[in-house]
Structures are given as structure tokens and as C-alpha cells.
Write a protein that holds these residues in place. Sequence first.
Motif: not given
Length: 308
Positions: A185-203, A205-211
Motif C-alpha cells: 500500500h506504499h511507494r518503495l523508493i530504492c536503487q534499481n537492483i541492476s544499478a551499481a550498488q552493494v550486493s546486500a542492498g540489492a538483495s 530490495v529484491k526481497e522487498l519487491l516480492t511483496h
Amino acid sequence: MDWDKLRIFHAVADAGSLTHAGDVLNLSQSAVSRQIRALEESLETTLFHRHARGLILTEQGELLFDATTSMNKRLDTAAARIRDSEDEVFGELRVTTTLGFGTLWLAPRLTHLYEKFPELKIDLMLEERVLDLPMREADVAIRMKEPSQADLIRKRLMSVQMRLYATQDYIEAHGRPETLEDLSHHRLICQNISAAQVSAGASLVKELLTHDIQSTLTVNNYFGVLQGVLNNLGIGVLPNYVTLLPGNDNVEARNLVRVLPEVESAEIPVYLAYPEELRHSKRISAFRDFVTEEIQDHRRRMRAENEE
């Protein structure tokens, strides 16, 4: 091999033009041209392809330019070490780190370093690409993982984690999510999982997007994510140090609060690294001590916040 000719060759290769190189070297075009011809004759090869738009290195010229580039960097290192033999801390210090960490954590704190060493000239290079320290692309780096090169001195500074944040105003207007399912019910603001970033951050975000999140805003750096959060666009995935920036007016006064405190990424180690040959550099030592002191202050404030 004639060092002066090599110096002129490097300037021409860098400028791509005899005229521009002459301007840099304070020599006439004809003088520069004579030196290049003499160098080509001594090497018995052609170093440049000549055409109407300027000069392009031949394969042999590329090899020589690589060598003169390496030589110049070594000379810069030697000059830096000579300057650092003085008692005072001054001169240029090239610092590289990620855009997010450099913008949100490091840059706001540099006032303290300049107060101690006003004659420092800091060149802050913020990018996700890992610059080559032994090749002197930078003097010192702060990296979000342990450097792999053996010829670097490394110091672990701290760990950070990616967490969820929103403003108090946003929570009052849209409600506070109590479970991960509520994020739909909310907008998620994040880096795109394909963008250059630390792997822990991408992981994370990937988990959050499954919801089943219906609306997202992706930005290619954490500074942009923070601006979206501060402007009440949604809930953001941000490093935990953003809640304790120096001069709390810019973040805490806007009531940035953590959402779903049980949700966070794995720990991300933060390392400071610099070439072994700069071990005795007073500028490096000054910067290392400054960062260490700021980390200690950061930890004290974190403990104080957790005790409240």
C-alpha cells in the motif's frame, strides 16, 4: 631514451594535437614536431597517425603512452612523498568513494578536517567504479567491501546496513506499515537492483519487491533516494547512517524515522585503503585519523540514540 622527448610525447598524446601540446609545454608547434620526429627516428617506428582532425596513437604509440602514463604516476607519488616529508599537512589529496557514502556521510563532515588542516586541497571523486590506487587514480579510498589488491594498506572502519525509512509527515498521511505485506500500500523508493550498488542492498530490495509493491521510484544513488523520502514520496531503502548526519537540521529536523525495524540488510563492511608506498604520507595519516575520529563520534551518537 631521452626523458625530455618522452615528456613532450606524453603531452602530445594526451592533447591529441601538436598545437595544444605546445601551449601546455610553452613550446612552438615546430619545436614539438621536431622532438616527436626525433623520438620516432630513435625508436624506428611511427607513434602517431596524422590526419586533419589531429593525431591518433599507433599501436606502438599506445604502448609508449601506457609507459609514460605509469612513469608520470610514479613521479607524482615520489613528489607527494617528498612533500610529505615536511611537518605540515598541505597539498592535494585525492579521495574516492561511492556517491552515496561520499555525499551523505563524508562530505558533510569535511568541515572538521579543513578546520585542522586549512591548506589541504581535497579532490573528492564520487563514483561506483573502483579506482586503481596503486596506479594512482586516487590516493585513498573508502570502499564498501574489503579491497582485494595485496599492495594496499586497509583498515576496517565500520559496518552499515540498509534499512527502511520514511518521514513522520509521510507516516501521518499514509499510515505506518506493520508487516512486509503492508508495503503493497506504499511507494518503495530504492536503487534499481541492476544499478551499481552493494550486493546486500540489492538483495534487500529484491526481497522487498516480492511483496506485491504496486508503486516504486528507483534512483541510481542513495542521495537521490534520500531526497525522495524527505519529500514524502514514499518509504526508502537507505543506509543506517543517514539518521545521524552532522548538523541534524538537515535530516532529524524533518523527522526521518525507521519503518519495520526488523527489516534490514546483511552488514556491509566499510574499509579505508591506500597504497603501501604512501604509508608515511602525512596527508594520508591526517585523513585516516579524521575518518577514525568521525566514526567514533558516529558510534557514540548511535549508542546515545539507542539508549533513549
